[in-house]
Every structure is written in structure tokens, then in C-alpha cells.
Design a protein around this motif. Structure first.
Motif: not given
Length: 266
Positions: A3-4, A49-53, A57-62
Motif C-alpha cells: 500500500v506504499d 486524491a484528497q483521501r490519499l493525500a 500526510r497523517t499516517g492513517s491507513g489505506l
């Protein structure tokens, strides 16, 4: 796939019979539907794109298999053909609009095919499609003067905020071209993420203002599409694109030198 590393798909026109100028970078509605079915069958989770950013940015999970579905320019077929398929699968997507090409009060001319109207843009937004910026008149941003560059980026954001009721947070560079000056301008205008091309998977170390995408075009068969989203063999798939990109980069740098010399003489 980690996911990186996230596939960001770059679409343009979705149409049965696109204009000649957009044909190569178009996809047919049938091909688009088949590609979205594959994403659903492979259990990909489309993000904006906003969710990925925000996640990076915050280190929250994908999710385990994230993907971004993006559309450049603002062609009418995104509303007519792509939106029903996106809704059918419950997929998120991001549209990057060139505000001077959208039909309506802000038209500046130069559009290559039938474009969205502002009512259609609002309907896309209401359906959950993120609307981002793509400049005002779709120039090569790295070839502009500072004043022209600021106008293209800031005016685009201003119009989107006016038409949609809130300012956009994402941006995509026309033609994928940017340099440090362009990226700094996009940041200063208030965008928090911007996308290039590159034909590689997006990775967090690329930074929020130079994330790479992979091109989906008329000639992309379903097998090749599967390799794109899985990130397999991208170097071989896009070898010609990368050679052309490197060659044209030399041309653009030469033009920049000439432009700066001309400005210095004024």
C-alpha cells in the motif's frame, strides 16, 4: 502490492467516437466498463486524491489494494458514460477540470472535444467524484512567466470554488509537466496534492506535489490494464513514452532558458 505504492490511473475522454485530437488518449465506454469490472473482481478500493493525500500526510491507513481513478480536462463523456459505471460499482474518482474548457460563463476557448457543463460538473461532485484543478486554459505550465503561471493556477482554483461552493484541494499538471517553480506555485495557491504522469506507481517519497500516474489509452487492452493496476512490467509497457518524455524535457529546458533571457532584457 504494497500500500506504499498506489496505481493512479489517468483517463481523458470516455467516448464512442471522440474527436481526432483526443482519440489516442480516449477509451471506449465498453473498455472503461470492463476495466472497472476488473478492479471490482480484483477487490481494489478506489480512493479520491484528497483521501490519499490525507492518508499519507497523517499516517492513517489505506485499504489493502488502493487505486485512484482520475480524469483530466473535463470531457462530457465522463458524465455520460463513466459516471453510471462508477455509481454501479460504488467507486470513488477524481476529475481534474480545466476551467476555461468547461462549457459556461468561464470558457476561454481551445477545448479539444465536447466538454462538461458546470451543471454536469456539479452532478459529478454530488455523486461523490472529487473535483480538482487542471489550470484554466491547459497550457504547459513550466513554459509560462511567473504572472501567467499564477493566473492559470489561482484562477482555476477561484472558479472551482465559485462554482462548487468550496475550494479544490487537488491538482493535476496539464501534459504532466512541472518543475520546482510550478510545484511551489500550486502549493502557494492552496492545493495540497498534485499529480504528474511518469507512468509509474505513486509512492509516498515522491512527495505530495509530484505523484506519478499511469496512462490508460485507446490501445490499452484488458491484459495490459491488469498489469498497470498490479504494477507489473511498467518499464516495458511505457518505454516509448519515457524516451519521448526525456527528449522533450531537453526542449522544454531550452525554451525556459530563452524565456528567462527574454524576460531579463525587458
Amino acid at each position: 502490492m504494497s500500500v506504499d505504492r498506489v496505481p493512479i490511473l489517468m483517463y481523458h475522454s470516455v467516448a464512442h467516437s471522440p474527436a481526432r485530437a483526443t482519440y489516442g488518449l480516449s477509451v471506449s465506454p465498453e473498455a472503461f466498463a470492463a476495466q472497472m469490472r476488473l478492479l471490482a473482481e480484483r477487490r481494489f478500493t478506489p480512493l479520491t486524491a484528497q483521501r490519499l493525500a490525507k492518508a499519507w500526510r497523517t499516517g492513517s491507513g489505506l485499504p489493502e489494494k488502493p487505486v485512484l481513478i482520475t480524469f483530466d480536462d473535463g470531457y462530457e463523456g465522463v458524465h455520460r458514460h463513466a459516471l453510471p459505471t462508477l455509481v454501479e460499482h460504488g467507486f470513488a474518482a477524481t476529475l481534474f477540470a480545466s476551467t476555461g474548457w468547461v462549457r459556461g460563463a468561464h470558457e476561454s476557448g481551445g477545448a479539444l472535444d465536447l466538454m462538461l457543463s458546470w451543471d454536469q460538473v456539479r452532478e459529478l461532485a454530488a455523486a461523490g467524484v472529487e473535483i480538482g484543478g487542471h489550470s484554466h486554459s491547459h497550457p504547459q505550465l513550466d513554459q509560462l512567466t511567473d504572472a501567467q503561471l499564477w493566473f492559470e493556477v489561482a484562477r482555476c482554483r477561484e472558479i472551482l470554488a465559485e462554482e462548487l461552493g468550496e475550494p479544490p484541494v487537488s491538482f493535476a499538471y496539464p501534459y504532466g509537466y512541472s518543475d520546482r517553480r510550478v510545484r511551489d506555485t500550486v502549493r502557494a495557491a492552496g492545493f495540497t496534492i498534485s499529480l504528474a504522469v511518469g507512468n509509474a506507481l505513486a509512492e509516498r517519497p515522491q512527495g505530495p506535489y509530484a505523484l506519478e500516474r499511469v496512462t490508460v489509452r485507446r490501445s490499452t487492452g484488458i491484459g495490459e490494464f491488469e498489469r498497470l493496476v498490479e504494477g507489473r512490467g511498467l518499464g516495458r509497457l511505457f518505454v516509448r513514452d519515457r524516451v519521448l518524455t526525456k527528449g522533450y524535457a531537453v526542449v522544454r529546458r531550452t525554451r525556459q532558458v530563452v524565456r528567462k533571457a527574454s524576460e531579463a532584457r525587458v
